[in-house]
Every structure is written in structure tokens, then in C-alpha cells.
Design a protein around this motif. Structure first.
Motif, mmCIF file in Angstrom:
data_model
loop_
_atom_site.group_PDB
_atom_site.id
_atom_site.type_symbol
_atom_site.label_atom_id
_atom_site.label_comp_id
_atom_site.label_asym_id
_atom_site.label_seq_id
_atom_site.Cartn_x
_atom_site.Cartn_y
_atom_site.Cartn_z
ATOM 1 N N LYS A 48 0.982 -1.241 0.048
ATOM 2 C CA LYS A 48 0.039 0.066 0.070
ATOM 3 C C LYS A 48 0.753 1.306 -0.158
ATOM 4 N N GLU A 70 -6.863 8.222 12.353
ATOM 5 C CA GLU A 70 -6.817 9.140 10.716
ATOM 6 C C GLU A 70 -6.055 10.502 11.136
ATOM 7 N N THR A 111 -12.022 10.900 2.644
ATOM 8 C CA THR A 111 -11.990 9.298 3.369
ATOM 9 C C THR A 111 -11.868 9.292 4.708
ATOM 10 N N LYS A 127 -4.797 6.537 7.043
ATOM 11 C CA LYS A 127 -5.562 5.843 8.042
ATOM 12 C C LYS A 127 -4.319 5.082 8.500
ATOM 13 N N GLU A 164 -1.800 4.222 5.710
ATOM 14 C CA GLU A 164 -2.161 4.028 4.339
ATOM 15 C C GLU A 164 -2.641 5.317 3.817
ATOM 16 N N THR A 166 -5.285 7.001 1.717
ATOM 17 C CA THR A 166 -6.401 6.519 1.207
ATOM 18 C C THR A 166 -6.906 7.625 -0.041
ATOM 19 N N SER A 167 -6.523 8.721 0.120
ATOM 20 C CA SER A 167 -6.835 9.894 -1.007
ATOM 21 C C SER A 167 -5.528 10.801 -0.903
#
Length: 172
Positions: A48, A70, A111, A127, A164, A166-167
Motif C-alpha cells: 500500500k 486518521e 475518506t 488511515k 495508508e 487513502t486519498s
């Protein structure tokens, strides 16, 4: 509307801005906080795209981050108002609403609940996948430079967060 990007296409912009200070922003129960970070890495873990960031144990942001799992990393593209870096790098969210004080233009994450800011438009939403308190005994000899003991011998260590992406986008 945001301009979505491939995270690694802006690796150079992130890595050049990071030592000068970028914002790590979090949200907890509707309240937002942001702080300056100057350490981090962009890479790939567990297949990832990830950002690795470091937050000291004593920071309010750490409380928010541990509760939510987050965050966003907000990076300037071009010149940034030096007052943003000054305030977010020297004031605690316990004492001051930095976002309101600086009149930052907040945009809800896509996200994650953490915010993006128009003033630092390059945004990585993340995240947490892994967190670990730094084991100072495992660090090289420079450890004392970064972790001086307080009057009681305690050291305010960093917590490493691997998260990770995520966007990734540029706020328009």
C-alpha cells in the motif's frame, strides 16, 4: 472540486516541504487540531502507499490521532504564510484553536474526518496501519540531541505512525 493525484507524483514536493514544516491534522469528536511536523517518509508498505509520520507523546494531536486513527498531511504548493507554520509549530491546541485563529479555509476530508486546507492544498488523507513508540535504546548515538531529558529524567519520545494513503489531491 479537488484535483485527485497519484501520491507518488508529488513525492518531491512533499519531501522538499517536510523539513520546512507541513501540517498534520486530526479530528476527534468534531474537534479539529493541527500541528507542524518536519519528519516523515513516503513509501510502500504491505503493498500500500503509505506515509510515515512522527508525533511526540505529549502532543494533543497524539491524543486525537490515537482516538481516530486518521489524519491528513497538508503541504503548501509554493509560498505559505509563515504565520501558519509559526503558530501551528509553537502553540498547543490545548490553549488555542489554531485553525480558527489563523482563519484557515477548512475542507472536510473525503475518506477521513480530518480536514484539508486551501492554504496548504496538497493533501494526503491517511488511515493508521501501525504505530510504535520509539525505543530510544535502539537509536543511534544522536538520540540525546533529539530527546534531552527533563528535570525528572523523562524523555518526550516520538510515536511512529505508518498510515495508508487513502486519498491524495490538491484542494481547488
Amino acid at each position: 472540486m479537488n484535483e485527485h493525484i497519484e501520491p507518488f507524483s508529488y513525492a518531491e514536493a512533499l519531501m522538499k516541504a517536510l523539513p520546512k514544516g507541513v501540517l498534520l491534522s486530526t479530528e476527534k469528536k468534531g474537534a479539529m487540531n493541527t500541528m507542524v511536523i518536519g519528519w516523515g517518509a513516503l513509501g510502500t508498505n504491505w503493498g500500500k502507499p503509505v506515509l510515515t509520520v512522527y508525533v511526540r507523546e505529549s502532543r494533543l494531536t497524539r491524543d486525537y490521532l490515537d482516538a481516530s486513527g486518521e489524519f491528513t498531511v497538508n503541504v503548501p504548493l509554493g509560498a505559505v504564510d509563515p504565520e501558519i507554520i509559526k503558530v501551528c509549530g509553537s502553540k498547543s491546541g490545548r490553549d488555542l484553536d489554531k485553525i480558527k485563529t489563523l482563519s484557515l479555509t477548512v475542507q472536510q476530508g473525503e475518506t477521513v474526518k480530518a480536514p484539508a486546507f486551501k492554504e496548504l492544498p496538497l493533501t494526503f488523507e491517511c488511515k493508521v496501519l501501525f504505530r510504535q513508540v520509539e525505543a530510544l535504546e535502539n537509536l543511534a548515538q544522536q538520540e540525546g540531541k533529539w530527546y534531552p531529558a527533563d528535570q525528572n529524567g523523562n524523555k518526550d519520545r516520538h510515536i511512529q505512525y505508518i498510515a495508508e494513503i487513502t486519498s491524495a489531491y490538491i484542494v481547488k
